[in-house]
Scaffold this motif. Sequence first.
Motif, PDB file in Angstrom:
ATOM      1  N   ALA A 102       6.557  -3.474 -11.051  1.00 51.81           N
ATOM      2  CA  ALA A 102       7.892  -2.965 -11.372  1.00 51.81           C
ATOM      3  C   ALA A 102       8.312  -1.895 -10.371  1.00 51.81           C
ATOM      4  O   ALA A 102       9.454  -1.878  -9.891  1.00 51.81           O
ATOM      5  N   TYR A 103       7.386  -0.997 -10.039  1.00 50.07           N
ATOM      6  CA  TYR A 103       7.726   0.074  -9.103  1.00 50.07           C
ATOM      7  C   TYR A 103       8.035  -0.495  -7.719  1.00 50.07           C
ATOM      8  O   TYR A 103       8.931   0.002  -7.025  1.00 50.07           O
ATOM      9  N   HIS A 104       7.306  -1.520  -7.321  1.00 44.97           N
ATOM     10  CA  HIS A 104       7.513  -2.092  -5.990  1.00 44.97           C
ATOM     11  C   HIS A 104       8.944  -2.598  -5.823  1.00 44.97           C
ATOM     12  O   HIS A 104       9.522  -2.497  -4.730  1.00 44.97           O
ATOM     13  N   VAL A 156       0.847  -1.194   0.000  1.00 48.97           N
ATOM     14  CA  VAL A 156       0.000   0.000   0.000  1.00 48.97           C
ATOM     15  C   VAL A 156       0.885   1.248   0.000  1.00 48.97           C
ATOM     16  O   VAL A 156       0.654   2.196  -0.752  1.00 48.97           O
ATOM     17  N   TRP A 157       1.925   1.224   0.833  1.00 49.42           N
ATOM     18  CA  TRP A 157       2.829   2.371   0.875  1.00 49.42           C
ATOM     19  C   TRP A 157       3.612   2.495  -0.431  1.00 49.42           C
ATOM     20  O   TRP A 157       3.940   3.600  -0.866  1.00 49.42           O
ATOM     21  N   SER A 158       3.892   1.374  -1.050  1.00 49.02           N
ATOM     22  CA  SER A 158       4.546   1.410  -2.356  1.00 49.02           C
ATOM     23  C   SER A 158       3.629   2.066  -3.385  1.00 49.02           C
ATOM     24  O   SER A 158       4.062   2.902  -4.189  1.00 49.02           O
ATOM     25  N   ALA A 159       2.342   1.709  -3.345  1.00 53.75           N
ATOM     26  CA  ALA A 159       1.370   2.310  -4.265  1.00 53.75           C
ATOM     27  C   ALA A 159       1.232   3.806  -3.995  1.00 53.75           C
ATOM     28  O   ALA A 159       1.084   4.608  -4.919  1.00 53.75           O
ATOM     29  N   TYR A 160       1.292   4.178  -2.727  1.00 57.64           N
ATOM     30  CA  TYR A 160       1.211   5.592  -2.349  1.00 57.64           C
ATOM     31  C   TYR A 160       2.421   6.354  -2.889  1.00 57.64           C
ATOM     32  O   TYR A 160       2.289   7.446  -3.462  1.00 57.64           O
ATOM     33  N   ALA A 161       3.613   5.775  -2.713  1.00 58.12           N
ATOM     34  CA  ALA A 161       4.824   6.418  -3.230  1.00 58.12           C
ATOM     35  C   ALA A 161       4.764   6.541  -4.745  1.00 58.12           C
ATOM     36  O   ALA A 161       5.146   7.573  -5.317  1.00 58.12           O
ATOM     37  N   MET A 162       4.260   5.511  -5.397  1.00 62.32           N
ATOM     38  CA  MET A 162       4.166   5.535  -6.857  1.00 62.32           C
ATOM     39  C   MET A 162       3.207   6.618  -7.330  1.00 62.32           C
ATOM     40  O   MET A 162       3.420   7.232  -8.386  1.00 62.32           O
ATOM     41  N   SER A 163       2.164   6.877  -6.559  1.00 56.91           N
ATOM     42  CA  SER A 163       1.192   7.908  -6.941  1.00 56.91           C
ATOM     43  C   SER A 163       1.827   9.290  -6.974  1.00 56.91           C
ATOM     44  O   SER A 163       1.275  10.215  -7.562  1.00 56.91           O
ATOM     45  N   ARG A 164       2.989   9.427  -6.351  1.00 57.58           N
ATOM     46  CA  ARG A 164       3.697  10.706  -6.316  1.00 57.58           C
ATOM     47  C   ARG A 164       4.849  10.753  -7.324  1.00 57.58           C
ATOM     48  O   ARG A 164       5.615  11.724  -7.323  1.00 57.58           O
TER      49      ARG A 164
END
Length: 227
Positions: free
Chosen positions: A35-37, A16-24
Amino acid sequence: MISGWCSELLSLGEKVWSAYAMSREPLQNKLSDQAYHKYFIKASACGREQAEKLCEKWESRDSRVLSQKLGVTVRNLPMPKGPGIITFACYYEPDCIEIYNDNARDVQSLIKAAGLGRQLGDVDIYSLLLAHELFHVLQKQDETLYVNLKHIQLWKLGALHRESRLVSLEEVAAMAFAGQLLGIHFWPYIYDVLMLLPRAPEQAQKLYQYLMRLKEEVIENADDNLC
């Protein structure tokens, strides 16, 4: 309200925090969540490693002491008023950090009043903010750090190509660095919500709700992968 929010935020998993970071991430359209994770994990490790190296070198985990050892000028200022993006601390190259200590103090008071100090690891908010910005000082000093490398190929034409960094990884590493330095056993990203409460409670609520939606999306994606 705050107590319920904290319980939910503390339960959020790494993805979830990875998805949050990716949103930025400005280049998020060039990456899949998976891939981002992978970048997220490596950036986290970078931050934690730098924290341990710094602690070992100066034999301290006190961000105030470490800022002095690094020759960093720390300025305590009131949070700026007016519209615009809300920030809680700032780093100015090469060695100056500003902390909006009035907001940090107010957040600390809110946590204490809600009886959440122990649940949140009795974290000193000022030290947390300073630790986060200290990573950016270290990042500036060492261009070989993982978060300074170019990971994404923007385009390729024959032998010509252009690559770019993922700027969001800087914040991932800084959060991991601060967490490691202060011995926090959860992602300090939850303070993105809590730090908004004194000055912008509506924004805090919107961010909390957004994180809850991300949680549901992560769960749904996990269920789809099982099918």
